[in-house]
Each structure stands twice: as C-alpha cells, then as structure tokens.
Scaffold this motif. Structure first.
Motif, PDB file in Angstrom:
ATOM      1  N   ILE A   1       4.942   2.002  -9.308  1.00 44.70           N
ATOM      2  CA  ILE A   1       3.514   1.688  -9.169  1.00 44.70           C
ATOM      3  C   ILE A   1       3.303   0.183  -9.030  1.00 44.70           C
ATOM      4  N   ASN A   2       3.969  -0.581  -9.884  1.00 43.14           N
ATOM      5  CA  ASN A   2       3.782  -2.037  -9.821  1.00 43.14           C
ATOM      6  C   ASN A   2       4.259  -2.616  -8.499  1.00 43.14           C
ATOM      7  N   GLU A   3       5.352  -2.065  -7.983  1.00 42.32           N
ATOM      8  CA  GLU A   3       5.870  -2.520  -6.694  1.00 42.32           C
ATOM      9  C   GLU A   3       4.846  -2.251  -5.579  1.00 42.32           C
ATOM     10  N   LEU A   4       4.295  -1.045  -5.599  1.00 44.88           N
ATOM     11  CA  LEU A   4       3.321  -0.681  -4.568  1.00 44.88           C
ATOM     12  C   LEU A   4       2.046  -1.506  -4.688  1.00 44.88           C
ATOM     13  N   LEU A   5       1.619  -1.746  -5.922  1.00 41.99           N
ATOM     14  CA  LEU A   5       0.415  -2.564  -6.135  1.00 41.99           C
ATOM     15  C   LEU A   5       0.635  -3.960  -5.561  1.00 41.99           C
ATOM     16  N   LEU A   6       1.776  -4.543  -5.869  1.00 43.78           N
ATOM     17  CA  LEU A   6       2.029  -5.915  -5.413  1.00 43.78           C
ATOM     18  C   LEU A   6       2.227  -5.982  -3.898  1.00 43.78           C
ATOM     19  N   ALA A   7       2.791  -4.915  -3.326  1.00 39.44           N
ATOM     20  CA  ALA A   7       2.947  -4.884  -1.867  1.00 39.44           C
ATOM     21  C   ALA A   7       1.574  -4.911  -1.187  1.00 39.44           C
ATOM     22  N   GLU A   8       0.602  -4.191  -1.761  1.00 36.26           N
ATOM     23  CA  GLU A   8      -0.759  -4.215  -1.211  1.00 36.26           C
ATOM     24  C   GLU A   8      -1.369  -5.607  -1.367  1.00 36.26           C
ATOM     25  N   VAL A   9      -1.122  -6.213  -2.512  1.00 34.33           N
ATOM     26  CA  VAL A   9      -1.713  -7.526  -2.796  1.00 34.33           C
ATOM     27  C   VAL A   9      -1.206  -8.567  -1.801  1.00 34.33           C
TER      28      VAL A   9
END
Lengths: 322, 322
Positions: A15-23
C-alpha cells in the motif's frame, strides 16, 4: 500477535509503495507536503478495510489496491484541511502540515488529493462506487461542519455528538467497506451489511479516540492530552463529566468552556477528574456497544481468513492505546 | 441583443433557483457563506455550457440541470479555496468570502460544495460523467498548484503560462461541455469536439480575463487593475511587456517582480505602459486564435438554436469588458 497486525504487515509495504508511486506523479510543489503527511504514520485502516472487505466477499487479484489508495488519499485530504480548520499544531506528535508548509500549499494539497481519490475511483467505471464515494465525501465534510458549528457549545447532547462522530469519521469507513463489497460484486443486502460494519466500527474508532484524548499520556497518543477540551470540542468524556456535576458547577464550567476562558490549570484539573471518574472507560464502554453492532454485521459475511481478521480488528480497536 | 444573453436570461432564474434550493439543504453554518458566493454574481457560464451543449446534441427535458448546478458548485468551490490561496481581498468588487467568514468556514464551504458537485454527478449513474468530472477537478487543482509554483517567476514562458491557464480555467469548461455531450448520448468523436470547444473557449476566456486585469478600470472589472502583477502572477500582458524591454531593464524589473520589491508607483507605471504598448489588445488577439479553434470544434456540432447561441457566445467572450 493480533491477526490484523499479522495480516496488515505484508500488505502495508504494498500500500505504501502504491501511495508513493501516485504521489510522484503530482506537481513537485505539493509532493513534499503530501509525502510528509503520508509518512507521518497512520494505520492505513481505511485501505485495509477496502482490501479486507473486498476479499471477504470473494474479490481476488490486485484490482482493489487503487480503491484502497483512494480511501487513504481522501482521509489524508480531510486531515490536511481539518488541521487548518482546528488550528491544530500537532498530529501524532509531529508538527501539522500547515504549520510547516503554510495554508496555501496545505489547502491545495488537500484539494489535489481529493481530486486524485475521485479519479482513482472513477477509473473503475462502476457507477455505484462513485456514488458511495461521493456520499462518503459529502457526509465527511458535513460532519466536520457540524462539529465546527457546535464548537464551544456546552449544551451539545449525546445524539448530536454521535451525529458528528458518524459524519466526520464513520461515514468514510462505511464508504470503504461499501466500496470493497461493491467491487467484489456482493448482493445488495450484503453491501448494506458491509457498510453497516464500517459505520459501527468507525463510530467505535472515534469514541476510543475521544477516550484516548483524555486518558493517554502524550508520548503514547502523539498529541497533547486534553486537546479536544482545549480546542473547544465537547466529546463524550466531557459530556459525561458535565453530567456528573451539580447544576451550579456545570453552569460555571459550561460558561468557561463556551467563552474559552478556562485556565490551563483548570483544564488540567478537569482532565484529571475525567480520569478519576473513569469517564474514559465509560466512553470505551459505549464504543464496545458499537463494536458489538459491527460484529453483528460481520456475522453476515461469508467465513474466510479476511472475515476472521476483521473480527480481530474489532478487538484491536477496542483495546488500542494510541 | 446578443443571443447568449437572450437565451441565458430566462435560464438564469431557473439555475439560480435550483442552486439556492441545494444550498438550503446544507448545514446552516456554511449556508450564509455559500449564498454570499453564489449571489456575488458570476455569469453562470459553466452551467450554460452544460445546458447548451447537451441541447445542441439533442438532449431535451429538465435532466441536465443538476449537472449544470454541479459545475457551478465546483467552480464556486475553487473560487473559495483560490481566494484564500491567492490572499485576494476582493472579487467582483466585493470582499472575498474568507475575509468576511474566516479561513475555517471558507475551507469547509469549499469542501462541501466540491462534495455536493460530486454527489449531483454520481446520481446520474453514468460512469463517463464521473470520469469527466474527476478529470476536470483533478486538472483544475493541478493548474492552480502549477500557478502557485510559478508565482513571482519572471522567467515563466508562454508554454507554461498556457499550461496554467488550461489547467486552472479551461479544463473545467472542457468538462462542462464534455458532460453535456455525454448526457445527450453523443458519439465519441462529437464528445471530443465538445470537450475541445470548451477547452479552447476556456483558454480564450482566461486570456481575456488576464487582458482585462491590465486594461479595465476598477469599476468595470470589479477588482483592482493590475491585481495579477501585485499578486506576483505573470500573465500574458506582462510576459509580452518583459519581452519588449531591453535586457538590463528586463533583468531589473524581473528581479523586483521575483522579490516582490516593486513599489506601488512602479507597478502603476508598468500597468500604464502595458496599455500604451497595446499589450492587452495583443493578449486579446491570442484569445482570438483560441476562439477560432473553438469555432472549428463548433462547426462539427449539429445545427440548432443552441449551436447558434454557442457561436454568439464566442463573440461575446472576445468583446467582454468585465
């Protein structure tokens, strides 16, 4: 180890990886701020509710992650705006974003996260997801407004308090669970059960939060004890405290609360009394009632590993100390 | 009389009535603020674009009104947040909402209007409407962020300036026209033409706005002349002005712009020079190019009363003095 924590551990990294990829796709001018908020911690409870509910109703594969991220972005957006609205300087023991980055960037970062959440949901092309999301956003904003409209109102009743709690916190969790169930293609009755589960869990979550605001030591809660009292928010421990007073003292303290004229020592004394009277525990008892209702909703879910984790989550939320 | 004005007149009452009916369902704590913003005027251009586009593609009946209202609420939400972000005290010659109602209520009112707009669109249960709306909201927020990130940057080029204009203004007009065409069930090629029409019209609209900021007298524009210069926004008239200077003067004024160290008289002199050099007219000439592109998109619309009104709207926007 609690099964929620056990389950959440490996998922958290994804989840954190995906969140940061969006950011990373956002404009550089808001990236540091958004990253700051996301890295400030948080339990990622809303994304987990999406994933767990979707899987409990038979959804497989990776398809639920963007929806899970959308819920976290939405939550972050409300935190950013609410911290300005509340004039809060600290959250989870860290300086709030607006104190570091200013109002301008914080408002814009909140707006872009809300927009990003909307876009992630719209990309599913499932009308009912958009409806659930729109309703969740609307009721969250309305709940926050209701809270502000009752700021420093010592006459706030239990019903209105619960309306605020439901709006500002529980509706988004209800939306997370509703969306998970919708994504999995659950039937209408089960979708309502899922939403009910999220709603009751969310109310309990906020009640425990409001109890912690009085009972927890600052190092554990990550914010000053009695912050709600200082900000003029009448939450359940204080409602119960006012009810415990004789009429004269209630009127005097109520006026002080209304006029923001209570001194620091006076407020410390109120916090101490709330604890001595066990009103934080009583608040947790009310939370327990909502967790029981959530458990009833959960009983309608098909049995699965995820349903078991959700059951443990209820216990976890009731006992949490931060 | 211009056919846009003729057409808009009777519709305006209906739209305003529907907007205020929605506002009455909001929490009383934000109602006065939202009403203030809605009653401060505005041309209701975005709702009209929805109605006109939908009807141009054959939509009949009352079904387009909630979508039209959604676009106005979305626009109002961005105005509320942007006025805080820009630190603007006046809009259309009236005090901005945040100077009267404070940051807290203004942020919350913006959030609830955004949520309301989302809900009105979600109620249609048409996935592509949600997608168009989400994209419009996202790009509007991103455009505003881009503008802030280039604040007081004297090196801003024409391309970046047009990106800002496209994001902060044109994308929402594109979304309005796209949604109108989608609601009418237009084919994909025509939906793209409708969106292109809105986009080009929106760019031209903002260019004329930026020209007016330098050329109009305060009483007509409803805001101080040269406000963009004072706020540190490099718009086309000023880009053209910097280009007209010799290197030494450009460097000196550029530094003053960057450091916000230009004096009031110096800025008045720049505004006067921009006018003497006819750079507001040159800005309108660029706007004309985009209006011509919009007219090309419009040529693909089926001929109807509404298509004729949209054609007149292009002229109206080019000539507008406020």
């Amino acid at each position: 180890m609690n099964s929620f924590v056990q389950y959440a551990g490996p998922e958290l990294a994804t989840i954190n990886e995906l969140l940061l990829a969006e950011v990373e796709r956002l404009d550089p001018v808001v990236q540091p701020l958004v990253r700051y908020v996301l890295e400030a911690g948080g339990k990622r409870l809303r994304p987990f509710l999406v994933l767990l509910t979707a899987r409990a109703f038979g959804h497989t594969g990776e398809g639920a992650y963007p929806l899970a991220c959308a819920m976290e972005f939405l939550h972050s957006a409300t935190l950013l705006h609410d911290d300005i609205v509340d004039g809060a300087d600290l959250r989870r023991d860290q300086a709030t974003a607006h104190t570091l980055f200013g109002h301008t960037r914080t408002i814009l970062a909140g707006d872009i996260l809300l927009a990003l959440a909307n876009r992630l949901v719209a990309d599913y092309d499932i009308p009912r997801l958009n409806g659930a999301m729109a309703e969740g956003i609307y009721r969250t904003a309305a709940g926050e407004i209701l809270e502000i409209s009752h700021l420093r109102n010592p006459g706030l009743g239990l019903g209105e308090y619960l309306d605020i709690v439901t709006g500002k916190t529980a509706c988004l969790m209800a939306a997370a669970c509703r969306c998970g169930a919708l994504l999995a293609g659950a039937g209408d009755a089960l979708v309502e059960r899922a939403a009910g589960f999220g709603l009751n869990l969310g109310i309990a979550f906020q009640l425990v939060d409001d109890a912690l605001d009085y009972s927890s030591c600052r190092a554990v809660a990550g914010k000053p004890v009695g912050a709600d009292l200082r900000e003029g928010k009448l939450t359940l421990p204080l409602i119960l405290y006012f009810e415990s007073l004789d009429a004269a003292r209630r009127a005097r303290l109520g006026e002080g609360f209304r006029n923001a004229s209570l001194g620091g020592e006076e407020m410390d004394a109120i916090v101490a009394e709330v604890n001595e009277l066990g009103l934080d525990r009583k608040t947790r008892d009310v939370a327990r009632e909502y967790l029981d209702r959530a458990a009833e909703d959960l009983a309608a879910f098909p049995e699965s590993r995820e349903t078991a984790v959700l059951r443990d989550t209820l216990e976890f939320l009731h006992r949490r100390e931060k």
